[in-house]
Motif scaffolding. Structure first.
Motif, PDB file in Angstrom:
ATOM      1  N   UNK A  92      48.612  36.166  28.316  1.00  0.00           N
ATOM      2  CA  UNK A  92      48.427  37.067  27.173  1.00  0.00           C
ATOM      3  C   UNK A  92      48.018  38.465  27.661  1.00  0.00           C
ATOM      4  N   UNK A  93      47.187  38.492  28.688  1.00  0.00           N
ATOM      5  CA  UNK A  93      46.755  39.773  29.239  1.00  0.00           C
ATOM      6  C   UNK A  93      47.944  40.561  29.777  1.00  0.00           C
ATOM      7  N   UNK A  94      48.863  39.877  30.473  1.00  0.00           N
ATOM      8  CA  UNK A  94      50.035  40.562  31.023  1.00  0.00           C
ATOM      9  C   UNK A  94      50.942  41.067  29.907  1.00  0.00           C
ATOM     10  N   UNK A  95      51.093  40.279  28.841  1.00  0.00           N
ATOM     11  CA  UNK A  95      51.902  40.729  27.697  1.00  0.00           C
ATOM     12  C   UNK A  95      51.294  41.992  27.083  1.00  0.00           C
ATOM     13  N   UNK A  96      49.971  42.002  26.929  1.00  0.00           N
ATOM     14  CA  UNK A  96      49.297  43.173  26.346  1.00  0.00           C
ATOM     15  C   UNK A  96      49.483  44.403  27.231  1.00  0.00           C
ATOM     16  N   UNK A  97      49.362  44.191  28.539  1.00  0.00           N
ATOM     17  CA  UNK A  97      49.526  45.312  29.472  1.00  0.00           C
ATOM     18  C   UNK A  97      50.947  45.856  29.425  1.00  0.00           C
ATOM     19  N   UNK A  98      51.930  44.963  29.404  1.00  0.00           N
ATOM     20  CA  UNK A  98      53.328  45.398  29.333  1.00  0.00           C
ATOM     21  C   UNK A  98      53.576  46.150  28.036  1.00  0.00           C
ATOM     22  N   UNK A  99      52.995  45.637  26.942  1.00  0.00           N
ATOM     23  CA  UNK A  99      53.152  46.304  25.648  1.00  0.00           C
ATOM     24  C   UNK A  99      52.580  47.716  25.699  1.00  0.00           C
ATOM     25  N   UNK A 111      42.012  47.805  28.013  1.00  0.00           N
ATOM     26  CA  UNK A 111      40.778  47.028  27.925  1.00  0.00           C
ATOM     27  C   UNK A 111      41.014  45.680  27.258  1.00  0.00           C
ATOM     28  N   UNK A 112      41.918  45.632  26.279  1.00  0.00           N
ATOM     29  CA  UNK A 112      42.257  44.342  25.684  1.00  0.00           C
ATOM     30  C   UNK A 112      42.838  43.401  26.739  1.00  0.00           C
ATOM     31  N   UNK A 113      43.694  43.927  27.600  1.00  0.00           N
ATOM     32  CA  UNK A 113      44.261  43.103  28.663  1.00  0.00           C
ATOM     33  C   UNK A 113      43.175  42.592  29.595  1.00  0.00           C
ATOM     34  N   UNK A 114      42.221  43.431  29.941  1.00  0.00           N
ATOM     35  CA  UNK A 114      41.133  43.017  30.829  1.00  0.00           C
ATOM     36  C   UNK A 114      40.242  41.973  30.172  1.00  0.00           C
ATOM     37  N   UNK A 115      39.953  42.149  28.870  1.00  0.00           N
ATOM     38  CA  UNK A 115      39.137  41.168  28.153  1.00  0.00           C
ATOM     39  C   UNK A 115      39.866  39.829  28.097  1.00  0.00           C
ATOM     40  N   UNK A 116      41.144  39.852  27.785  1.00  0.00           N
ATOM     41  CA  UNK A 116      41.922  38.609  27.721  1.00  0.00           C
ATOM     42  C   UNK A 116      41.971  37.932  29.089  1.00  0.00           C
TER      43      UNK A 116
END
Length: 922
Positions: free
Chosen positions: A786-793, A773-778
């Protein structure tokens, strides 16, 4: 082959009952003297050889039992096996009813495996479809016709009994027929069977005596020759009602003025029975009249019991004499030891006793209760104690029956008894107060539980130190303080009071003795649940494991296996669905080998597996598990987990592209939900809100958020986490619908708080969803990188991201787009590529958030060597031959094979190969 005369009486043991079976209920009543031949009815009954059901339905006194007994004694068709069961009010409880039915069938068909079926029945109040299916299969294999006769079926009104009988009738093999004798039509699909010509009905109009039958009967029974006019008057006034004619015949015996009597008899029909009973009773000697009225308090009569009740010594001689005098006495066995009064006659005798000697009734019931207790007829002893209003005695008897009631799970029997006791009697008994509180808790009445526990503690405290308690010295009484603390922990857990749950559970541990494994297991279990409610999954898993060990030490295998369900939920929260799957598979293997006693636990395990299957996209397997659970579930019992089946069915419906059906299933789940032992970490209303959001029904979702009082400014809390993550989805949906990103900042801050809490508690499952959800919000904020980095993380940190397919797919096109943009050769690229491929299939299917016909099942990754071994297992090679093929030792192959079994959650080579083929691994 056994006919209506059957075999001689033999001892009958009751499986799952608190007292032995009454063998006399299994005999076809003998024919009485002076019986009028009724070939028209015999012919009608014989026509039932092609029907599934013969229904003999008429009011009291129309000779239903007599007609059936005469038919079975007269027929000469062979071969035929007849199982007869005379029902009474004590059979209005599923386990009792089916124990008698199975025993009756086994007496008629000795080759029938009733002993095994009785053992299956012993541990569950209501028989499952598995038990009935097994019974039907065995009956279908019998070479002869089998007739099951249930006499006085109207006395059994329990819904659980009715459901089982309906299932039995719907699936009868062609050689089996059922006969129901009843005063009221049963709740069965009679119209459908009637249309199919599968029903033979004999009703009051058929049973009424014709003019010719009345003349024959009265000439013989009364000893008087009646004129055609007299017969016509009696026929008109009685309308062929056999009970009234029997009473008339008794009153006519020895009368000189026959015509005058018949003229008076033709009075107001409302008073016929009262008039005739008066005529019969007043003409009997005083000793006979007293015996009739006093013994009428009994449902079944035998000489010694009658002597105990009446205070006389002539019961053994009196009963056969009354039978010979046709005083409405029915012999229940060939030895003439047990009898019962005609029901109508008994009712009138009791009414007369209540009118003439009400002061004697309590004493008569007390004497009956004492005799039944002395002869281990516990249920009858309690019934008579309650009828005598000797409530202290009834409570004493019930206290002693508690272990057997709990062992055989006859909660319905206990609930009826406790409901009949005055409240002050219940309050004086600590054991019964606690037991009643437990029943109330399972029924969902949480408010009433606490006062019952308070009553129990006050009663215990009122006993002076050093004095023996006034209650039976049972194990339940000795361990009651710890039990009360456990129930208080359970009550606090159901109310969501985590601190109180832990406090009461700690007290229970302090009060429980070192060998009181059951109490220690319950206390540790609630400590684990309290930790889970706080989000501390690691502590919850450790503590709950101790609870399971204690249950194992106590020998409570059923509760030990049932604890798999919350334990599996904890493992899912920790991000290890594969561990949950292995637990379910292992427990399911154990309960299935345990037979029908574990049916309810097996149903819950199937539901848990269906949820895991739905999450990884294996909808066909999920549906199979739900079908299996439905076949096993105890729909009549008090089961807090019943709602979860409907939740799981809703999840499957949503994944299958049927959101409206999913909402309907969730509505049913809401109706069934009762606060229980597990914390409510996934509220049903929030699941509904997620479906509304996916549908674009944001108004309904907004109403949900307002009703729940959930806000993006709330503090992080695990029990509200599911609500908060649902709210974030609502914020995202509003942003997409209205191009308004202002609320995303608060949503991102809320996700940061939730993520910190989940990270601290090591809840990897929660953290994965938060990161998505953080990735989607970003991404919605325009910060794609930033969203892709969060998703990969998220993909890197999650132990098993592939076990959460639906979690990704339910986010729709926005999530699929992000997954596609993850670098395929970078961190997390492998998982993203596989997840994106399934997402692409969703788009290609043209269905929102669903993949039909695509199975994507997650397992722990197999190493290259393990995949090699797996491929060779799918061959004719033996273990040593596989070792030579790979140039390794046989022990090494065994180690790899065991790792494969563990990762695939299977126990043998064949299952591993089948599952690997299903998942495309080989």
């Amino acid at each position: 082959m056994s006919g209506p005369r059957g075999e001689r009486e033999r001892p009958v043991e009751g499986a799952g009952l608190t007292q032995p079976l009454i063998a006399t209920k299994l005999y076809v009543p003998r024919q009485r003297r002076g019986l009028v031949a009724r070939p028209r009815l015999v012919e009608r009954l014989e026509s039932g050889a092609e029907a599934r059901l013969i229904l003999v339905s008429a009011p009291a006194g129309f000779g239903k039992t007599t007609v059936l007994a005469a038919w079975l004694h007269e027929v000469t068709v062979s071969p035929r096996c007849v199982a007869w069961l005379s029902l009474d009010t004590a059979d209005n409880e599923p386990s009792t009813f089916w124990t008698y039915v199975l025993t009756a069938l086994q007496r008629a068909v000795p080759s029938l495996g009733a002993r095994g079926l009785l053992e299956l029945l012993a541990a569950t109040p209501v028989p499952s479809e598995l038990l009935l299916t097994t019974l039907l299969n065995e009956l279908g294999a019998v070479p002869e016709d089998v007739w099951l006769v249930l006499d006085d079926y109207h006395l059994v009104g329990d819904p659980g009994v009715g459901q089982g009988v309906a299932f039995l009738l719907e699936h009868l093999p062609p050689n089996v027929h059922v006969v129901l004798s009843t005063r009221a039509d049963p709740d069965l699909p009679l119209a459908r069977w009637r249309a199919r010509r599968e029903l033979v009905e004999i009703r009051a109009k058929d049973l009424r005596f014709t003019s010719a039958e009345i003349a024959v009967y009265l000439d013989e029974a009364s000893g008087n020759e009646l004129t055609p006019g007299d017969v016509e008057v009696l026929e008109e006034r009685t309308e062929g009602w056999i009970a009234a004619l029997q009473l008339a015949a008794l009153s006519l015996q020895g009368r000189a003025d026959v015509n005058g009597f018949i003229t008076r008899f033709a009075g107001d029909d409302r008073y016929i029975v009262d008039y005739l009973i008066e005529e019969v009773l007043t003409q009997q000697p005083a000793a006979v009249r007293d015996f009739l009225m006093q013994s009428a308090v009994l449902d079944r009569l035998t000489g010694p019991l009658c002597d105990a009740v009446t205070g006389r010594q002539d019961g053994t001689e009196m009963l056969p004499a009354l039978e010979r005098a046709n005083l409405f006495l029915v012999a229940l066995d060939d030895r003439r030891e047990w009898y019962r009064y005609h029901h109508l006659f008994a009712d009138v005798l009791r009414a007369r006793m209540l009118s003439d000697h009400p002061d004697q009734l309590p004493l008569l019931h007390q004497r009956a209760s004492q005799w039944c207790e002395d002869h281990d007829l516990t249920e009858d002893a309690v019934t008579h104690a309650l009828a005598a209003r000797d409530f202290d005695r009834a409570a004493h008897l019930i206290e002693r029956a508690v272990p057997a009631i709990r062992r055989h799970r006859q909660e319905a029997v206990m609930y009826g008894w406790l409901q009949a006791l005055p409240d002050d009697t219940l309050r004086r008994s600590p054991v019964l107060s606690v037991f009643y509180g437990d029943l109330l808790m399972h029924s969902g009445d949480l408010v009433a539980v606490g006062p019952r526990l308070d009553d129990a503690e006050r009663a215990l405290a009122a006993v002076p130190d050093g004095e023996a308690p006034p209650w039976p010295d049972t194990e339940e009484l000795r361990t009651l303080p710890a039990t009360i603390a456990i129930y208080r922990a359970s009550l606090a857990q159901a109310r969501g009071d985590t601190a109180a749950t832990a406090e009461h559970a700690q007290r229970a541990l302090h009060l429980a003795g070192p060998d009181d494994h059951l109490a220690r297991g319950g206390a540790a279990g609630f400590l684990g649940l309290a930790a889970w409610a706080e989000g501390d999954v690691r502590s919850a898993l450790e503590t709950f494991a101790q609870a399971v060990a204690s249950l194992h030490a106590a020998g409570n295998l059923l509760d030990e296996l049932s604890s798999t369900i919350p334990l599996a939920d904890m493992w899912c929260a920790s991000g290890r669905p594969s561990k949950a799957r292995r637990l379910y598979a292992r427990a399911l293997s154990a309960v299935e080998s345990g037979g029908d006693a574990f049916a309810r636990a097996a149903a819950g395990l199937h539901v848990g597996l269906s949820e895991l299957d739905a999450q990884v996209g294996d909808l066909e397997s999920a549906k199979r598990h739900l079908d299996a659970a439905a076949a096993l579930a105890d729909r009549a019992g008090m089961n807090e987990g019943r709602f979860r089946w409907f939740v799981a069915r809703a999840l499957v419906a949503r994944a299958d592209g049927e959101p409206e059906a999913a909402i309907a299933f969730l509505d049913q789940a809401v109706e069934l939900y009762r606060p229980g032992f597990s914390p409510e970490v996934r509220p049903i209303t929030a699941i509904k809100a997620r479906i509304w959001i996916a549908q674009g029904n944001l108004a309904e979702a907004a109403d949900w958020a307002r009703d729940r009082g959930v806000s993006v400014t709330d503090d992080a809390s695990y029990v509200r986490e599911f609500d908060h993550l649902t709210l974030v989805r609502l914020v995202l949906a509003r942003c997409r619908a209205h191009q308004d990103t202002t609320s995303l900042v608060q949503a991102a801050t809320l996700l940061d708080r939730l993520g910190g809490s989940a990270r601290t508690a090591q809840r990897a499952g929660s953290l994965l969803e938060i990161r998505l959800l953080q990735a989607l919000v970003q991404d919605a904020q325009g910060r794609r990188a930033r969203a892709l980095d969060t998703l990969v993380h998220a993909l890197e940190l999650a132990p098993e991201p592939e076990g959460y397919l639906r979690l990704f797919l339910d986010e729709g096109a926005a999530m699929v787009s992000l997954l596609r943009d993850v670098k395929p050769d970078g961190p997390g690229g492998h998982q993203a590529r596989r997840l994106a491929s399934v997402g692409a299939a969703v788009e290609a299917a043209g269905a929102t958030n669903t993949v039909k016909g695509i199975t994507y099942k997650a397992t722990e990754s197999l190493s290259d060597r393990e995949l090699q071994v797996l491929r060779l297992l799918d061959s004719e090679l033996t273990g040593p031959q596989i070792a030579r093929e790979l140039f390794v030792s046989h022990n090494t192959v065994r180690t790899h094979t065991q790792h494969i079994f563990t990762k695939l959650a299977v126990t043998n080579r064949r299952s591993a190969v089948l599952l690997a083929r299903e998942r495309g691994l080989i």
